[in-house]
Design an enzyme around this catalytic site. Sequence first.
Site, PDB file in Angstrom:
ATOM      1  N   GLU A   1      45.624  18.961  45.242  1.00 47.79           N
ATOM      2  CA  GLU A   1      45.540  18.089  44.070  1.00 47.79           C
ATOM      3  C   GLU A   1      44.099  17.642  43.883  1.00 47.79           C
ATOM      4  O   GLU A   1      43.340  17.583  44.832  1.00 47.79           O
ATOM      5  CB  GLU A   1      46.482  16.898  44.221  1.00 47.79           C
ATOM      6  CG  GLU A   1      46.232  16.045  45.464  1.00 47.79           C
ATOM      7  CD  GLU A   1      45.043  15.159  45.353  1.00 47.79           C
ATOM      8  OE1 GLU A   1      44.765  14.731  44.218  1.00 47.79           O
ATOM      9  OE2 GLU A   1      44.376  14.909  46.382  1.00 47.79           O
TER      10      GLU A   1
ATOM     11  N   LEU B   1      43.342  14.756  41.901  1.00 42.79           N
ATOM     12  CA  LEU B   1      43.386  13.499  41.153  1.00 42.79           C
ATOM     13  C   LEU B   1      42.263  12.557  41.583  1.00 42.79           C
ATOM     14  O   LEU B   1      41.850  12.528  42.735  1.00 42.79           O
ATOM     15  CB  LEU B   1      44.748  12.822  41.283  1.00 42.79           C
ATOM     16  CG  LEU B   1      45.266  12.348  42.634  1.00 42.79           C
ATOM     17  CD1 LEU B   1      44.688  11.004  43.009  1.00 42.79           C
ATOM     18  CD2 LEU B   1      46.782  12.238  42.570  1.00 42.79           C
TER      19      LEU B   1
ATOM     20  N   CYS C   1      38.241  10.062  50.270  1.00 43.47           N
ATOM     21  CA  CYS C   1      38.190  11.530  50.186  1.00 43.47           C
ATOM     22  C   CYS C   1      36.820  12.123  50.473  1.00 43.47           C
ATOM     23  O   CYS C   1      36.642  12.820  51.466  1.00 43.47           O
ATOM     24  CB  CYS C   1      38.670  11.979  48.807  1.00 43.47           C
ATOM     25  SG  CYS C   1      40.331  11.399  48.456  1.00 43.47           S
TER      26      CYS C   1
ATOM     27  N   LYS D   1      34.970   2.134  44.034  1.00 43.41           N
ATOM     28  CA  LYS D   1      34.637   2.448  42.646  1.00 43.41           C
ATOM     29  C   LYS D   1      35.477   1.549  41.745  1.00 43.41           C
ATOM     30  O   LYS D   1      36.450   0.953  42.202  1.00 43.41           O
ATOM     31  CB  LYS D   1      34.852   3.929  42.339  1.00 43.41           C
ATOM     32  CG  LYS D   1      36.296   4.385  42.304  1.00 43.41           C
ATOM     33  CD  LYS D   1      36.320   5.838  41.864  1.00 43.41           C
ATOM     34  CE  LYS D   1      37.679   6.277  41.406  1.00 43.41           C
ATOM     35  NZ  LYS D   1      37.750   7.668  41.048  1.00 43.41           N
TER      36      LYS D   1
HETATM   37  C1  UGA Z   1      37.499  12.398  44.522  1.00 40.41           C
HETATM   38  C2  UGA Z   1      37.353  13.589  43.578  1.00 40.41           C
HETATM   39  O1  UGA Z   1      36.533  13.234  42.462  1.00 40.41           O
HETATM   40  C3  UGA Z   1      38.717  14.052  43.085  1.00 40.41           C
HETATM   41  O2  UGA Z   1      38.587  15.206  42.272  1.00 40.41           O
HETATM   42  C4  UGA Z   1      39.579  14.380  44.308  1.00 40.41           C
HETATM   43  O3  UGA Z   1      40.881  14.798  43.942  1.00 40.41           O
HETATM   44  C5  UGA Z   1      39.692  13.151  45.180  1.00 40.41           C
HETATM   45  O4  UGA Z   1      38.377  12.743  45.597  1.00 40.41           O
HETATM   46  C6  UGA Z   1      40.535  13.519  46.377  1.00 40.41           C
HETATM   47  O5  UGA Z   1      40.091  14.350  47.184  1.00 40.41           O
HETATM   48  O6  UGA Z   1      41.684  13.071  46.460  1.00 40.41           O
HETATM   49  P1  UGA Z   1      37.890   9.776  44.155  1.00 40.41           P
HETATM   50  O7  UGA Z   1      37.798   9.638  45.644  1.00 40.41           O
HETATM   51  O8  UGA Z   1      38.956   9.072  43.412  1.00 40.41           O
HETATM   52  O9  UGA Z   1      38.033  11.323  43.766  1.00 40.41           O
HETATM   53  O10 UGA Z   1      36.498   9.256  43.602  1.00 40.41           O
HETATM   54  P2  UGA Z   1      35.298   9.821  42.707  1.00 40.41           P
HETATM   55  O11 UGA Z   1      35.509   9.476  41.304  1.00 40.41           O
HETATM   56  O12 UGA Z   1      35.023  11.228  43.053  1.00 40.41           O
HETATM   57  O13 UGA Z   1      34.122   8.910  43.266  1.00 40.41           O
HETATM   58  C7  UGA Z   1      33.731   8.993  44.644  1.00 40.41           C
HETATM   59  C8  UGA Z   1      32.577   8.102  44.929  1.00 40.41           C
HETATM   60  O14 UGA Z   1      31.389   8.627  44.345  1.00 40.41           O
HETATM   61  C9  UGA Z   1      32.679   6.660  44.405  1.00 40.41           C
HETATM   62  O15 UGA Z   1      32.259   5.790  45.438  1.00 40.41           O
HETATM   63  C10 UGA Z   1      31.744   6.624  43.232  1.00 40.41           C
HETATM   64  O16 UGA Z   1      31.196   5.358  43.024  1.00 40.41           O
HETATM   65  C11 UGA Z   1      30.681   7.615  43.686  1.00 40.41           C
HETATM   66  N1  UGA Z   1      29.911   8.240  42.567  1.00 40.41           N
HETATM   67  C12 UGA Z   1      30.551   9.001  41.646  1.00 40.41           C
HETATM   68  C13 UGA Z   1      28.534   8.044  42.484  1.00 40.41           C
HETATM   69  O17 UGA Z   1      27.927   7.367  43.342  1.00 40.41           O
HETATM   70  N2  UGA Z   1      27.852   8.641  41.467  1.00 40.41           N
HETATM   71  C14 UGA Z   1      28.459   9.406  40.526  1.00 40.41           C
HETATM   72  O18 UGA Z   1      27.761   9.906  39.643  1.00 40.41           O
HETATM   73  C15 UGA Z   1      29.842   9.582  40.617  1.00 40.41           C
END
Ligand code: UGA
Length: 435
Positions: free
Chosen positions: A146, A148, A263, A326
């Site tokens: 997945e 998500l 993740c 986040k």
């Molecule tokens: C992540 C992946 O984006 C999903 O596709 C995946 O399914 C999921 O892990 C998983 O393996 O279950 P998620 O952990 O919800 O999703 O969070 P993200 O939106 O990827 O953000 C991860 C971190 O990166 C956050 O701390 C966010 O603040 C940081 N981030 C994100 C940045 O520092 N800069 C960015 O430009 C984007």
Amino acid sequence: MKMSVIGCGYLGAVHAASMVKLGHEVVGIDVDNAKIEALAAGQSPIYEPGLPELLVESVGSGRLTFSTDPAAAKGSKVHFVAVGTPQKAGSYAADLRFVDAAVQGLLPYLSEGDLVVGKSTVPVGTAERLAKMVEPTGARLAWNPEFLREGFAVKDTISPDRLVYGLPADAGDAARAKALLDEVYAEALAANTPLVATDYATAELVKVAANAFLATKISFINAMAEISEATGADVTQLADAIGYDARIGRRFLNAGAGFGGGCLPKDIRAFSARAEELGKGEALNFLKEVDGINLRRRDRVVELVVEALGGSAYNKKVAVLGLAFKPDSDDIRDSPSLDVAVRLNGLGANVVASDPQAIANSRRMHPQLVFGTTEEALQDADAVVVVTEWKEYRELDPKTVGDMVTSKIVIDGRNCLDVAAWRDAGWKYTGMGRR
Ligand code: UGA
């Protein structure tokens, strides 16, 4: 279709409720009695927009039930395994105890023709091993990772941007498994969602490769932030400019306090550990740099706060805005924001930390921290640090906030504030990798 979902955490709870929305009949199974009771009453154990409404609707329809008894899986055609694969204690490898226990627990209740579908993020090679456990029952195994995102979990499950099926090697088994998965995801397929049907190893790798790529993208821009800081360049403009190149793209190029969550951090470590086991550690050496760059950003936020306070945070009131890893989440797993609050507190700062959803989780893990409302944090603060870019922080009015604090010092750990507006209101603004 009748299906079971083993593991009702983030992934499983969302998956179970979403499958009901797609017209299926689902039983969610978990060993955690309190979680099952809450879910059965239609209560979401996590903060995830849209999930509470969906749970109430699904439970109310009578097509979503929950149980702590693995026997409840009997009679389902498809069994999703959605348990966690955390980092193993004392190692970077993934802990597969829960996946193994979930599959083992299912075995007595599987029937000929059933399909066990792995959704958990696992080291490559796991599906093949599990398939050998499942096959004597007459059931077969598929791997269906997945993708998500927290905060968008329901939407990502109901309308995924792609589907990946890791299917058995035998052509007949693969065709039957694919037909069942096609039935599960009929709605998404009818909407032309791209499908990659492949083998176990590729499906397992797609998941970790995707997260490794995203982590690398974030650390790349954070490395550029480090260089920008040393040269007086502006990493936000740099990201905008390189992002116009469609091959690069602007998404996931936001420099700041770095990535956290349940993740990305653990997945890149488990991927490196698996590569080492395979004798290919060198291929993923760069992920250690990605991890290192990411961790340095937390140090940098703390450093900037201390610098802005004139060299010491001791006995200074610091408002830490944001604790979740986040926005739109109450998840604090490996959260850079919570880490920054803890470190500043450790430096003797009088930290008052706030978050719209993550205070309860943060307090459980760090009872030594002081938590408060946004107003309580800001009142008489010597410095304000924004570490999770919740909408309500992005929209703070610098003039109003200016009247509440002692010193107009703001550290924007996510580059999410309107620099001109804050500077115009008399604030000493410091961003990440910005002039
Ligand atoms: C992540 C992946 O984006 C999903 O596709 C995946 O399914 C999921 O892990 C998983 O393996 O279950 P998620 O952990 O919800 O999703 O969070 P993200 O939106 O990827 O953000 C991860 C971190 O990166 C956050 O701390 C966010 O603040 C940081 N981030 C994100 C940045 O520092 N800069 C960015 O430009 C984007």
